[in-house]
Design a protein around this motif. Sequence first.
Motif, PDB file in Angstrom:
ATOM      1  N   SER A  80       0.835  -1.212   0.000  1.00  0.00           N
ATOM      2  CA  SER A  80       0.000   0.000   0.000  1.00  0.00           C
ATOM      3  C   SER A  80       0.870   1.264   0.000  1.00  0.00           C
ATOM      4  O   SER A  80       0.563   2.236  -0.691  1.00  0.00           O
ATOM      5  CB  SER A  80      -0.952   0.000   1.196  1.00  0.00           C
ATOM      6  OG  SER A  80      -0.219  -0.304   2.355  1.00  0.00           O
TER       7      SER A  80
ATOM      8  N   THR B  68       2.096   1.765  -3.464  1.00  0.00           N
ATOM      9  CA  THR B  68       1.050   2.276  -4.363  1.00  0.00           C
ATOM     10  C   THR B  68       0.862   3.775  -4.154  1.00  0.00           C
ATOM     11  O   THR B  68       0.744   4.533  -5.119  1.00  0.00           O
ATOM     12  CB  THR B  68      -0.282   1.534  -4.092  1.00  0.00           C
ATOM     13  OG1 THR B  68      -0.022   0.139  -4.199  1.00  0.00           O
ATOM     14  CG2 THR B  68      -1.351   1.933  -5.082  1.00  0.00           C
TER      15      THR B  68
ATOM     16  N   ARG C 120       4.518  -7.576  -6.395  1.00  0.00           N
ATOM     17  CA  ARG C 120       3.366  -7.496  -5.495  1.00  0.00           C
ATOM     18  C   ARG C 120       2.355  -8.615  -5.747  1.00  0.00           C
ATOM     19  O   ARG C 120       1.844  -9.213  -4.810  1.00  0.00           O
ATOM     20  CB  ARG C 120       2.686  -6.138  -5.671  1.00  0.00           C
ATOM     21  CG  ARG C 120       1.441  -6.000  -4.848  1.00  0.00           C
ATOM     22  CD  ARG C 120       0.808  -4.642  -4.959  1.00  0.00           C
ATOM     23  NE  ARG C 120      -0.448  -4.620  -4.209  1.00  0.00           N
ATOM     24  CZ  ARG C 120      -1.191  -3.558  -4.044  1.00  0.00           C
ATOM     25  NH1 ARG C 120      -0.815  -2.412  -4.579  1.00  0.00           N
ATOM     26  NH2 ARG C 120      -2.304  -3.605  -3.372  1.00  0.00           N
TER      27      ARG C 120
END
Lengths: 302, 118
Positions: free
Chosen positions: A192, A195, A248
């Motif tokens: 996360s 990202t 990922r």
Amino acid sequence: MSIDLTVVGLRWLQFAAAVLAFGLPLFQAFGLREPGPQSARRAAIIAGLVLSVAALGGLLAQTAMMAGGWEAGLAPDALSYVVQSTSLGIAHVVRAGLALLGVAALVLGREQRAGEWVAILAFAGAVASFAWSGHGAGSEGSLGLLHLAADIAHALAAAVWLSALVAFCLLLIRPKPREAAGTARSLAGFASVGTVAVAVLVMTGLINAAFLIGAAGLDRITGSTWGLLLIAKLVLVAVMVGLAAHNRFTLTPALSRAVEAQTDTAHAVRRLRISIGLEMLAGFSLLGLVAAMGVQMPPASM
Amino acid sequence: MVRIHSVIAATAAIMLISSPVLAHARLVSATPGNGTTVTAPRTISLTFSERFAAPFSTVEVEDSRGRAISLTKAVSEDGKTLGGSFAAPLTTGVYRVTWAIAAADGHRMTGAHSFTVR
């Protein structure tokens, strides 16, 4: 030695050192549940020292570039003018000072949360200072602040991403089987953060492009060295995002499955090491392109 | 998706209005200008779009035989104009001006042009 080449080389060295000095302690503080490897702390201290020396070297080279020769640039008058009268000169001195402060905090505040925090903040300031020695501080007017803020956010997000790759490489280079579970959790946890970093890079990159290219400069991109470097940079970004997605969605789940099934993790770790290593290599090459872009004229200024 | 669209729209808007504000100095005008013919000039001046670092700016003038003409350099108060004044008006001939400035962002720029005195 060519002044331009020295400026570019020292810019790259400063970028690389700042990424490690800022990012590794940050990763140690937030990216890991257990205390990280000592090698990461040592690497951050060395990177901080390299950053302070490279920033002062960069100041000399940049002054020589402005003065049109080494001899003229190394004159005390020339240096004092650049340090006192240009944001570029002030940025180099502040960067060197913050890097030393960060190193002192890491050395003196060993094992202490406060020391770690001071180091992270000092190195974050050093990363932010790049906005004043590139094109980030070049825009004027009320929108100039937006350009500056975008440049700072761009540098910090890039440092978070790249330093995490280095930290993962350090974890994967000599993996101990009992640490595989922790590494798998950290990798999954970084998804996360990664990202968000990519999203920030894309948004701030678009804002920077708007300032440095502008609507009128779009057709001059392929005709300028700056534009060609930008295209090469975007190719490397695409490679990095592709590798990150592969890590990922394919390699990290494979490692997690091996850990859960308590089977041999060596194969999954090796694949991750190669993929993250390549992504890191692309990242540091990209910093080289950015270093070169700093001494070229962007289309908006032509 | 709405957010992405607004970011793209905002960026496009910035792109449309931002291009003229980037602070890189470039030569806006020169007197005497490139290729012009003038009569006995006593000064030359070069005006740039932005302030430049005065200590790193140079301007030289030489005649058609390559001999340097002595001049006194001056930088305007707003920091955008680089000038030179000659001890005596220039005599008939072709002259070449070469200049160098450093913008505050570290870029060094050089240029040259010629003019004729009749």
